[in-house]
Enzyme design. Structure first.
Site, PDB file in Angstrom:
ATOM      1  N   GLY A   1       4.306   2.549  11.750  1.00 61.33           N
ATOM      2  CA  GLY A   1       3.962   1.341  12.484  1.00 61.33           C
ATOM      3  C   GLY A   1       5.093   0.815  13.333  1.00 61.33           C
ATOM      4  O   GLY A   1       4.875  -0.024  14.210  1.00 61.33           O
TER       5      GLY A   1
ATOM      6  N   HIS B   1      -9.761   8.017   7.577  1.00 64.73           N
ATOM      7  CA  HIS B   1      -9.964   8.320   8.989  1.00 64.73           C
ATOM      8  C   HIS B   1     -10.657   9.682   9.109  1.00 64.73           C
ATOM      9  O   HIS B   1     -10.576  10.512   8.200  1.00 64.73           O
ATOM     10  CB  HIS B   1      -8.631   8.417   9.733  1.00 64.73           C
ATOM     11  CG  HIS B   1      -7.771   7.198   9.667  1.00 64.73           C
ATOM     12  ND1 HIS B   1      -8.185   5.954  10.084  1.00 64.73           N
ATOM     13  CD2 HIS B   1      -6.478   7.038   9.254  1.00 64.73           C
ATOM     14  CE1 HIS B   1      -7.195   5.085   9.927  1.00 64.73           C
ATOM     15  NE2 HIS B   1      -6.159   5.717   9.417  1.00 64.73           N
TER      16      HIS B   1
ATOM     17  N   HIS C   1      -1.702   7.657  19.612  1.00 62.01           N
ATOM     18  CA  HIS C   1      -1.445   8.801  18.729  1.00 62.01           C
ATOM     19  C   HIS C   1      -0.891  10.011  19.484  1.00 62.01           C
ATOM     20  O   HIS C   1      -0.025  10.723  18.965  1.00 62.01           O
ATOM     21  CB  HIS C   1      -2.734   9.171  17.994  1.00 62.01           C
ATOM     22  CG  HIS C   1      -3.367   8.016  17.298  1.00 62.01           C
ATOM     23  ND1 HIS C   1      -4.352   7.249  17.900  1.00 62.01           N
ATOM     24  CD2 HIS C   1      -3.141   7.455  16.078  1.00 62.01           C
ATOM     25  CE1 HIS C   1      -4.718   6.284  17.067  1.00 62.01           C
ATOM     26  NE2 HIS C   1      -3.999   6.381  15.963  1.00 62.01           N
TER      27      HIS C   1
ATOM     28  N   CYS D   1       0.026   7.780   9.591  1.00 59.18           N
ATOM     29  CA  CYS D   1      -0.906   8.618   8.834  1.00 59.18           C
ATOM     30  C   CYS D   1      -1.654   9.585   9.741  1.00 59.18           C
ATOM     31  O   CYS D   1      -1.786  10.778   9.422  1.00 59.18           O
ATOM     32  CB  CYS D   1      -1.892   7.742   8.056  1.00 59.18           C
ATOM     33  SG  CYS D   1      -2.721   6.479   9.054  1.00 59.18           S
ATOM     34  N   ASN D   2      -2.131   9.092  10.887  1.00 59.66           N
ATOM     35  CA  ASN D   2      -2.881   9.962  11.792  1.00 59.66           C
ATOM     36  C   ASN D   2      -1.982  10.994  12.458  1.00 59.66           C
ATOM     37  O   ASN D   2      -2.356  12.167  12.591  1.00 59.66           O
ATOM     38  CB  ASN D   2      -3.594   9.121  12.852  1.00 59.66           C
ATOM     39  CG  ASN D   2      -4.859   8.476  12.318  1.00 59.66           C
ATOM     40  OD1 ASN D   2      -5.708   9.147  11.742  1.00 59.66           O
ATOM     41  ND2 ASN D   2      -5.000   7.168  12.495  1.00 59.66           N
TER      42      ASN D   2
ATOM     43  N   THR E   1       0.815  -1.218   0.000  1.00 56.81           N
ATOM     44  CA  THR E   1       0.000   0.000   0.000  1.00 56.81           C
ATOM     45  C   THR E   1       0.851   1.271   0.000  1.00 56.81           C
ATOM     46  O   THR E   1       0.630   2.181  -0.811  1.00 56.81           O
ATOM     47  CB  THR E   1      -0.938   0.007   1.221  1.00 56.81           C
ATOM     48  OG1 THR E   1      -1.800  -1.133   1.149  1.00 56.81           O
ATOM     49  CG2 THR E   1      -1.790   1.270   1.246  1.00 56.81           C
TER      50      THR E   1
ATOM     51  N   ARG F   1     -10.724   4.109  10.226  1.00 54.45           N
ATOM     52  CA  ARG F   1     -11.277   3.080   9.360  1.00 54.45           C
ATOM     53  C   ARG F   1     -10.833   1.708   9.881  1.00 54.45           C
ATOM     54  O   ARG F   1      -9.756   1.547  10.455  1.00 54.45           O
ATOM     55  CB  ARG F   1     -10.833   3.310   7.911  1.00 54.45           C
ATOM     56  CG  ARG F   1      -9.293   3.316   7.713  1.00 54.45           C
ATOM     57  CD  ARG F   1      -8.768   1.924   7.410  1.00 54.45           C
ATOM     58  NE  ARG F   1      -7.355   1.877   7.212  1.00 54.45           N
ATOM     59  CZ  ARG F   1      -6.482   1.480   8.119  1.00 54.45           C
ATOM     60  NH1 ARG F   1      -6.883   1.201   9.359  1.00 54.45           N
ATOM     61  NH2 ARG F   1      -5.194   1.365   7.812  1.00 54.45           N
TER      62      ARG F   1
ATOM     63  N   GLN G   1      -5.496   7.354   4.767  1.00 55.03           N
ATOM     64  CA  GLN G   1      -4.457   6.560   5.415  1.00 55.03           C
ATOM     65  C   GLN G   1      -3.500   5.877   4.439  1.00 55.03           C
ATOM     66  O   GLN G   1      -2.388   5.520   4.800  1.00 55.03           O
ATOM     67  CB  GLN G   1      -5.102   5.496   6.314  1.00 55.03           C
ATOM     68  CG  GLN G   1      -5.753   4.322   5.581  1.00 55.03           C
ATOM     69  CD  GLN G   1      -7.119   4.638   4.990  1.00 55.03           C
ATOM     70  OE1 GLN G   1      -7.666   5.709   5.245  1.00 55.03           O
ATOM     71  NE2 GLN G   1      -7.680   3.713   4.222  1.00 55.03           N
TER      72      GLN G   1
END
Length: 335
Positions: free
Chosen positions: A110, A220, A194, A140-141, A11, A168, A301
């Site tokens: 991650g 998200h 986060h 991403c967040n 991805t 999501r 994301q």
């Protein structure tokens, strides 16, 4: 030209490869895959040299009719910088491999922050990654939060951040993710990860975050409340946010009332894969109540960290400052 290897072509990796290929000062040294799936086939069709990431599976590629250029160690040795876009946890396992080749590496959000010398967001702390050997692009967040908080902090000062992240359940291609028919506090405890992750970018920031998972795949959604040190009016704040190149301030008259129309908008704009590299922030939601700022923003994301990876390459290479790199990346991608 900076030679960039991409270890992991899923991805994030495939999007980073395309973004690197679009840059005027970079070239894709190659990409690495663990298995000969459709993404491996597409990598070859896009002209990328393909390397095998797992020795025991190397013979599966020629058996599937896919030409390879060698093992991943050859790619690492031939790269000026490697972007590790492998699944969470694998990047940490790969760290010693990059170090053995003396090749700087960029990891994804991650991974634990301890994998890298610095956690990175181009808008907030570009210079911190200069000449680093190991850099982690935050998730991403966290990327979305950092892009929003940096200008607010600079213009008005921040006393306290409270953010609820409606996340999501999985990406469109993740058939094993959920929930399918549920709404989950994730985690039930507070804060979610986060907030501490944002503190890797802004160490002294007072921030609380709550996380949820919902049965959706597109994007998200963040519900944001920031207590500022000053009390600007909402119009002034909107102007500041509209001036941020990686915040897309959505006008009321667009008629975009959710993430579905947002993705449709991206496709209509001709964005590759329908990607939205920017924070998508509803202008109408920008509200001030005394010193309290409120807004809604959506985060794609699959793609918002892509330009950050490109900028991290330049930060490591020392070839540009933050403004120059961001402008070059944005221009090449069409942001």
């Amino acid at each position: 030209m900076i030679r960039v290897g991409i270890n992991g072509y899923g991805t994030i990796g495939k999007r980073v490869a395309d973004a690197v290929a679009a840059q005027p000062d970079m070239t894709v040294a190659g990409v690495a895959k663990t298995s000969p799936n459709f993404e491996a086939t597409q990598a070859r069709k896009r002209g990328f040299d393909l390397y095998t990431a797992v020795e025991d599976r190397a013979d599966q590629f020629p058996a599937a009719g896919i030409e390879t250029a060698g093992p991943v160690d050859d790619l690492i040795a031939d790269s000026d910088v490697v972007v590790d876009a492998t699944p969470s946890g694998v990047g940490a396992e790969n760290r010693s491999r990059y170090a053995a080749h003396d090749t700087p590496a960029i990891y994804q959000g991650g991974e634990d922050a301890s994998v890298a010398d610095v956690s990175f967001n181009a808008r907030a702390n570009f210079e911190a990654a200069a000449d680093a050997d190991h850099v982690r692009v935050v998730s991403c967040n966290t990327t979305g939060l950092s892009r929003l908080l940096a200008p607010l902090r600079e213009q008005y000062g921040i006393e306290k951040v409270r953010a609820t992240l409606v996340r999501r359940g999985g990406d469109p291609g993740q058939t094993d993710r959920g929930p399918i028919n549920d709404i989950l506090p994730d985690p039930i405890t507070i804060p979610s990860h986060h907030g501490p992750d944002v503190n890797t970018i802004f160490p002294d920031l007072d921030i609380d975050t709550l996380g949820m998972k919902v049965p959706a795949t597109l994007m998200h959604m963040h519900s944001i409340n920031v207590t500022l040190e000053r009390d600007p009016d909402a119009a002034d704040v909107r102007d500041v946010l509209a001036g941020q190149s990686r915040i897309m301030l959505l006008d009321d008259d667009l008629g975009i009332d959710g993430t579905g129309p947002l993705k449709e908008y991206a496709q209509d704009m001709g964005r590759p894969r329908g990607d939205l590299w920017e924070n998508c922030l509803w202008g109408e939601s920008v509200t001030m109540d005394g010193r309290d700022f409120y807004c809604f923003q959506a985060i794609h994301q699959e793609s918002d960290v892509v330009p950050e990876n490109v900028d991290a390459v330049r930060a490591i290479a020392g070839d540009a400052d933050a403004a120059e790199s961001i402008a070059t990346t944005n221009d090449a991608l069409g942001i």
